[in-house]
Design an enzyme around this catalytic site. Structure first.
Site, mmCIF file in Angstrom:
data_model
loop_
_atom_site.group_PDB
_atom_site.id
_atom_site.type_symbol
_atom_site.label_atom_id
_atom_site.label_comp_id
_atom_site.label_asym_id
_atom_site.label_seq_id
_atom_site.Cartn_x
_atom_site.Cartn_y
_atom_site.Cartn_z
ATOM 1 N N GLY A 1 0.665 -0.987 0.376
ATOM 2 C CA GLY A 1 -0.217 0.393 0.325
ATOM 3 C C GLY A 1 0.468 1.540 -0.261
ATOM 4 O O GLY A 1 0.322 2.498 -0.604
ATOM 5 N N SER A 2 2.213 1.012 0.588
ATOM 6 C CA SER A 2 2.850 2.453 1.053
ATOM 7 C C SER A 2 3.367 3.133 -0.186
ATOM 8 O O SER A 2 3.304 3.651 -1.005
ATOM 9 C CB SER A 2 4.341 1.842 2.081
ATOM 10 O OG SER A 2 3.292 2.021 2.763
ATOM 11 N N ASN B 1 -8.082 4.240 8.376
ATOM 12 C CA ASN B 1 -7.536 2.692 9.355
ATOM 13 C C ASN B 1 -7.535 2.651 11.108
ATOM 14 O O ASN B 1 -7.386 1.861 11.147
ATOM 15 C CB ASN B 1 -6.322 2.847 8.692
ATOM 16 C CG ASN B 1 -5.214 4.046 9.055
ATOM 17 O OD1 ASN B 1 -5.737 4.891 8.835
ATOM 18 N ND2 ASN B 1 -3.620 3.815 9.479
ATOM 19 N N GLN C 1 -7.642 -0.105 3.248
ATOM 20 C CA GLN C 1 -8.544 -0.619 4.335
ATOM 21 C C GLN C 1 -10.192 -0.724 3.812
ATOM 22 O O GLN C 1 -10.355 -2.231 4.644
ATOM 23 C CB GLN C 1 -8.841 0.322 5.431
ATOM 24 C CG GLN C 1 -7.801 0.165 6.333
ATOM 25 C CD GLN C 1 -7.172 -0.484 6.963
ATOM 26 O OE1 GLN C 1 -8.613 -1.001 7.686
ATOM 27 N NE2 GLN C 1 -6.170 -0.845 8.023
ATOM 28 N N SER D 1 -3.201 -3.174 -0.551
ATOM 29 C CA SER D 1 -3.022 -3.799 -0.236
ATOM 30 C C SER D 1 -3.086 -5.905 -0.136
ATOM 31 O O SER D 1 -4.165 -5.762 1.233
ATOM 32 C CB SER D 1 -1.876 -3.390 1.014
ATOM 33 O OG SER D 1 -0.713 -4.141 2.070
ATOM 34 N N THR E 1 11.944 -7.523 -10.647
ATOM 35 C CA THR E 1 11.632 -8.262 -11.678
ATOM 36 C C THR E 1 10.136 -9.263 -9.815
ATOM 37 O O THR E 1 9.911 -9.052 -8.693
ATOM 38 C CB THR E 1 12.160 -9.973 -10.713
ATOM 39 O OG1 THR E 1 13.646 -10.041 -11.567
ATOM 40 C CG2 THR E 1 11.880 -11.431 -11.071
ATOM 41 N N CYS F 1 1.760 2.194 13.547
ATOM 42 C CA CYS F 1 3.212 2.832 13.542
ATOM 43 C C CYS F 1 3.081 4.009 14.899
ATOM 44 O O CYS F 1 4.144 4.570 14.643
ATOM 45 C CB CYS F 1 2.815 4.267 11.874
ATOM 46 S SG CYS F 1 2.045 3.149 10.976
#
Ligand SMILES: *Cc1c(COP(=O)(O)O)cnc(C)c1O
Length: 395
Positions: free
Chosen positions: A70-71, A151, A179, A199, A237, A324
């Protein structure tokens, strides 16, 4: 009892998602860019995953770009819109005060590079007002980025209305749907979004893999230079096992979505009712316009961190603010954005339920939180002052 109630931080991989990975590590491990058979089989598998992901969100496969999560998708979306805007002399971006740090920190960087950012208020219920967004749009606005669902407090934004406004004004619209993906119905056409981030580890897939949807016609800017993977927009890759697993997890989530939404929201409401009985407590964010599994409360007179440790002793994995921000003493920017004062924001608890949550587990959580809050208040000097009338109650 052991209850994992931190599904907004990450989710357990589903059996299907785990099983799907294995053949791409053991047998079909070729590099998708290689011409021999195992490489080509990996390439075909990758393209089938792209089709599956696209189908779930009503996009075409060419509009899906696999990322490390996601980031990265958020960073790439914002960088791409900023580069496009700068070329046209448009350097104004609109977002909201309670976005994920992947958005807010990228916006800080862009400000240092000469962009101007307007952060819309999210009000007491944790929802932006479309009319305030429309009023904030200027001639030099190049991007609106508003998350689909928050979130921390789970509130769901009026994405379709925002999409319509952006389309009417010819402004690019990105949404961080990390989310929401796998938990709410997502339709990029109906929502009029130009870019969207997701994500895998938030919907029972593996960590370190996600995707960016970019509508046909959007020119992406590379964050990573190198080979020609992902149409030359994301070198490196491809994480074939991860991508295959993500597609399987997303398909599985999409198939069970209506049943899971009904089950989770009923138990969410039961948990909210139970916790509301605690005196001087308050639910954070709108009661109904929230993710089916999200419950977030503030309890006056206690510290969120101690609450978490004591709940851990009772077998409950929960969170205070987001993963976080825990570990730092700053209260959550999300709770401050909905108007909670510092003292109250410190006493917050987020419980995010999984699809397999049971009534018995919810009742155990209610009982445990009640006990822990009462215990912590019994020796809290802040609580003593509140009870003695030395300081006024806020909640
Ligand atoms: C988890 C999360 C992210 C970051 O995703 P990663 O895959 O962990 O990088 C971004 N936005 C929101 C809203 C999230 O919940």
């Amino acid at each position: 009892m052991k209850i994992y109630a931190d599904n907004a931080a990450t989710t357990k991989m589903s059996r299907k998602a785990i099983d799907t990975m294995i053949p791409y590590m053991e047998e079909i491990y070729g590099n998708p860019s290689s011409l021999y058979e195992t490489g080509q089989r990996a390439k075909e598998a990758l393209e089938s995953a792209r089709e599956e992901v696209a189908a779930v969100i009503n996009a075409s496969p060419q509009e899906i770009f696999f990322t490390s999560g996601g980031s990265e998708a958020d960073n790439q979306a914002l960088r791409s819109a900023a580069a496009f805007g700068a070329k046209k002399g448009k350097k104004h971006i609109i977002s909201s005060a309670f976005e994920h740090h992947a958005i807010l920190h990228t916006l800080n960087r862009l400000e240092k590079e000469g962009f101007e950012v307007t952060l819309l208020p999210v009000h007491e219920n944790g929802i932006i007002l479309p009319q305030e967004l429309e009023a904030a749009i200027r001639d030099d606005t190049c991007l609106v980025t508003i998350m689909t669902a928050n979130n921390e407090i789970g509130t769901i934004q009026p994405i379709k209305e925002i999409g319509e406004i952006c389309k009417k004004h010819g402004v690019l619209f990105h949404t961080d749907a990390v989310q929401a993906m796998g938990h709410l119905h997502v339709d990029v056409k109906e929502w009029n979004v130009d870019m969207l981030s997701a994500s895998a580890h938030k919907f029972h897939g593996p960590k370190g893999v996600g995707f960016l949807y970019a509508r046909k016609g959007i020119v992406l800017t590379n964050l990573i230079e190198g080979g020609a993977q992902e149409k030359g927009k994301r070198a490196g890759t491809e994480n074939v096992p991860g991508i295959m697993s993500m597609a399987a997890a997303l398909k599985e989530a999409a198939e069970g979505i209506d049943k899971n939404m009904a089950h989770q929201s009923a138990l969410r409401d039961r948990l909210i009712r139970g916790l509301s009985e605690i005196p001087h407590s308050a639910l954070n964010g709108d009661q109904k316009k929230r993710l089916p599994g999200n419950v977030n409360f503030c309890f006056e007179g206690i510290e969120g961190e101690s609450l978490l440790l004591l709940l851990d002793d009772k077998g409950i994995c929960a969170s205070s603010g987001s993963a976080c921000t825990s570990g730092s003493l700053d209260p959550s920017h999300v709770l401050l954005a909905i108007g909670r004062v510092h003292d109250v924001a410190h006493g917050s608890l987020r419980l995010t339920l999984g699809e397999d949550i049971t009534e018995e587990e919810v009742d155990y959580m209610i009982k445990s939180v009640k006990e822990v809050v009462e215990y912590l208040r019994s020796f809290s000097p802040v609580w003593r002052d509140l009870m003695a009338g030395k300081t006024p109650f806020i909640l």
